[in-house]
Design a protein around this motif. Sequence first.
Motif, PDB file in Angstrom:
ATOM      1  N   VAL A 251       0.857  -1.188   0.000  1.00 54.34           N
ATOM      2  CA  VAL A 251       0.000   0.000   0.000  1.00 54.34           C
ATOM      3  C   VAL A 251       0.888   1.232   0.000  1.00 54.34           C
ATOM      4  CG1 VAL A 251      -1.673   1.345   1.323  1.00 54.34           C
ATOM      5  CG2 VAL A 251      -1.883  -1.141   1.211  1.00 54.34           C
ATOM      6  N   SER A 252       0.729   2.084  -1.001  1.00 55.16           N
ATOM      7  CA  SER A 252       1.451   3.353  -1.005  1.00 55.16           C
ATOM      8  C   SER A 252       0.542   4.432  -0.438  1.00 55.16           C
ATOM      9  CB  SER A 252       1.898   3.725  -2.420  1.00 55.16           C
ATOM     10  OG  SER A 252       0.796   3.777  -3.299  1.00 55.16           O
ATOM     11  N   GLY A 253       1.134   5.380   0.280  1.00 58.09           N
ATOM     12  CA  GLY A 253       0.351   6.391   0.974  1.00 58.09           C
ATOM     13  C   GLY A 253      -0.590   7.146   0.056  1.00 58.09           C
ATOM     14  N   GLY A 254      -1.871   7.175   0.423  1.00 58.02           N
ATOM     15  CA  GLY A 254      -2.857   7.930  -0.323  1.00 58.02           C
ATOM     16  C   GLY A 254      -3.474   7.211  -1.497  1.00 58.02           C
ATOM     17  N   ALA A 255      -2.940   6.030  -1.883  1.00 60.99           N
ATOM     18  CA  ALA A 255      -3.492   5.293  -3.022  1.00 60.99           C
ATOM     19  C   ALA A 255      -4.835   4.675  -2.646  1.00 60.99           C
ATOM     20  CB  ALA A 255      -2.520   4.212  -3.476  1.00 60.99           C
ATOM     21  N   TRP A 256      -5.770   4.702  -3.609  1.00 59.01           N
ATOM     22  CA  TRP A 256      -7.105   4.131  -3.391  1.00 59.01           C
ATOM     23  C   TRP A 256      -7.170   2.717  -3.952  1.00 59.01           C
ATOM     24  CZ3 TRP A 256     -11.628   5.891  -1.072  1.00 59.01           C
ATOM     25  CH2 TRP A 256     -11.567   7.189  -0.539  1.00 59.01           C
ATOM     26  N   PHE A 257      -7.849   1.833  -3.188  1.00 58.75           N
ATOM     27  CA  PHE A 257      -8.046   0.443  -3.594  1.00 58.75           C
ATOM     28  C   PHE A 257      -9.529   0.101  -3.519  1.00 58.75           C
ATOM     29  CE2 PHE A 257      -3.830   0.852  -1.834  1.00 58.75           C
ATOM     30  CZ  PHE A 257      -3.024   0.181  -2.746  1.00 58.75           C
ATOM     31  N   LYS A 258      -9.917  -0.909  -4.301  1.00 57.94           N
ATOM     32  CA  LYS A 258     -11.275  -1.437  -4.224  1.00 57.94           C
ATOM     33  C   LYS A 258     -11.198  -2.876  -3.755  1.00 57.94           C
ATOM     34  CE  LYS A 258     -14.601  -0.479  -7.234  1.00 57.94           C
ATOM     35  NZ  LYS A 258     -15.804  -0.111  -6.459  1.00 57.94           N
ATOM     36  N   VAL A 259     -12.035  -3.199  -2.773  1.00 58.76           N
ATOM     37  CA  VAL A 259     -12.140  -4.559  -2.252  1.00 58.76           C
ATOM     38  C   VAL A 259     -13.451  -5.158  -2.746  1.00 58.76           C
ATOM     39  CG1 VAL A 259     -12.351  -5.977  -0.176  1.00 58.76           C
ATOM     40  CG2 VAL A 259     -10.746  -4.060  -0.217  1.00 58.76           C
ATOM     41  N   LEU A 260     -13.388  -6.362  -3.335  1.00 55.63           N
ATOM     42  CA  LEU A 260     -14.556  -7.068  -3.860  1.00 55.63           C
ATOM     43  C   LEU A 260     -14.697  -8.393  -3.128  1.00 55.63           C
ATOM     44  CD1 LEU A 260     -13.692  -6.518  -7.626  1.00 55.63           C
ATOM     45  CD2 LEU A 260     -15.272  -5.166  -6.255  1.00 55.63           C
ATOM     46  N   LEU A 261     -15.828  -8.614  -2.488  1.00 53.78           N
ATOM     47  CA  LEU A 261     -16.060  -9.825  -1.705  1.00 53.78           C
ATOM     48  C   LEU A 261     -17.320 -10.511  -2.215  1.00 53.78           C
ATOM     49  CD1 LEU A 261     -15.591  -8.249   1.854  1.00 53.78           C
ATOM     50  CD2 LEU A 261     -13.821  -9.243   0.394  1.00 53.78           C
ATOM     51  N   ASP A 262     -17.212 -11.782  -2.581  1.00 50.02           N
ATOM     52  CA  ASP A 262     -18.353 -12.555  -3.052  1.00 50.02           C
ATOM     53  C   ASP A 262     -18.584 -13.726  -2.100  1.00 50.02           C
ATOM     54  OD1 ASP A 262     -19.219 -11.334  -5.655  1.00 50.02           O
ATOM     55  OD2 ASP A 262     -17.066 -11.555  -6.001  1.00 50.02           O
TER      56      ASP A 262
END
Length: 703
Positions: free
Chosen positions: A156-167
């Motif tokens: 994780v780089s500071g300030g980067a946005w991620f999306k988590v997908l859970l099925d």
Amino acid sequence: MKKFYLLLMAVVFTLSANAGTKNLVKMDFESGDPASLGWTSPNLPAGMSITGDEYGNYFQFSLGGSNGRSCYNVWGSDIYTDQLVNGTYHVEFEWAYATPANNQFGTEISIFSGEKPAGNNGVLHAKDNTLFSVTESADNHELFFINGDAANTFAVSGGAWFKVLLDFDVTNRKMAWRIVDQLTGETEFASGTREFAEGTDMLAAGMNIYDARYYSVVQIDNIKVQVITDYDIANKPSVALTGVNNEERTYSISFQEEEVLHVKGTDGTEIEVLYGDTEGGVYKYTTTTSGTLEAWTTSGTATSEKETVEVDCSIFQLPQATVTITNAAVGYAKEYTITVSNEDVPTKPTLYISYEYKDENNNVVASAEEKFSGEKVSVNGKGILTVNVIAQGFASSVMTEVNETEFVEKSVIDFQHMTIDELVAKGFEDKGALDAASGGGESTWTSGQRLYYRIATGETDDDGNPTWTNYPVYGASEAGLTPIQRYRFLQSKLTQEVAHSMFAPLYTWHYNDGIVATSCDESGNPLVDANGVAGGSVNVQIFIGVGFVFPGVQGDAEAYDPAGVGYGNIRVQNATLGVDGLTDEEFIIVSKLGGYGNTANHGDFAAGTDPEAAKAEWLQQDLGAAKEVYTGLQTFQLYRIDTAISRVTVLTPKNGTGIETINYNQVVSDHNAPIYNLNGVQMNPNALQKGIYIKQGKKFVVR
């Protein structure tokens, strides 16, 4: 920086020919506040906010100077009633670790089932009902591990946005998870599956955020809980203001792939938008006409609710800056701090500050451009400070602050230089020397040898910087230093009268009469010490040559006893102090220093200075390098054990009527007045948590 992206990512579900995706939970934070959206933080509600940038709004949890704290949202398992098809559902959210903690590790975002897991101030990945978690590594702010498995990590780089997908497959007790880039979803950073034990509650019921200390910031956006239905579904679209350029407004309207978007513009024109004609399901609507914007979707035979937005295309005036005196001295010298908030500004643009300070002869003596909120300006003489607030596409604002008030000293309470004879005359008694070479708590004051002055060597390092020799003054005797002498005033002797007269006009609070103490026994009765004094009062202690210290123990106890019940335990985190008889035109300058040495005045002396002469001069200086400024009506806090107040100076305007004259058309401080929280509940002033409180009808902040 947040990217405005509301597209439903491809999920593991298999869609039937007529199936639709239904949102059971949808939070895009484009409207509402944390409380109205169901967010709670028992210990740090002020840390929650809805903020944003030119791409849209998002939820933010900012720890500030607190220890680790949590916030959470419980949407509950009732949402799934008769909704699951083939026992499957989908959860997704976007997140960013905007600011890493600077003291500890362990920041975490988790999804849980059932009740919110116990413990508001810790990570949840080890809890039985935690379904998914990403947790900061124990020693690396840029490494997060997944589902409690320290070997399963992603960077994780500071300030980067991620999306988590859970099925989730509830029937077979399985979950497939993916972590992808927030903008396109095409870059996969981690993925896997997880199986759950029989009997596990598989229905996601909420999200928990834990921020590790200090100053960590986590941001969350676009939380969705979705199911696949076997009938037509049309979801209400999301409409967010994402562009302001003078009279022009741009809205981003998002919808899902199986839907058709309908937009009725502010001019009454209605259009249909197909998913394939947009970039990822986001349609941009731009107008210069004020009016009502309506948006809805259709899918097969289904029609969604309408999203209605009132559009105002008039030029938006930026808020004026707030100019606060954050330090002052005798005469006209002051430090101003300039702040401005974009909280109420559409699209939350970055606000820039420019200022100019002209002296009484109209000469510009200080100026700057493109500064940010929190900018400090120090001035030495009379004059006028002019501040502009600027952001592209908005009307700028301007304000002026006239510096025409000359301050003189009204009183000085010099704790650092109080003598033993003076203290004994007040009823203080010897507590013994602080002579520890190692250890924590009070021993830090001597074990670290951090109270020192320094003399230049006359040489430089490899970078050309001058080098210094440190000369510790206070420390353990085994190191050849002077132990700190301690004198105490027993709590059992500290009546309210004594509390207000001992260091008059400054007072130390005594607060246990008629008030429920901060700690009680099983029957609800206040715990008392051997002298019958309830917890919640203040122990007064002076370190000779250093200042006023608050040990935070109960009653007449001398030290913290973690095994003790009542007697000897820390009962009060902060001592509350203030100055009697002041008005809001006066200022209190509090000089503080810490046992860790980071806020002490170390004193710099030229090469060749005699160490004993330097020591004598240093001992006469104010050792408290940290200056806190309060208005005369405010109280202030002293944290237990590792902080000391060396001096309290009261400044009053010089008005020609004598510095002892009170301006009776002002509210005058009454430090016996009760303190209330924003809900109107009376508080114990010695147990105030961080937050906003009211006293004598005025708000004040505990930081």
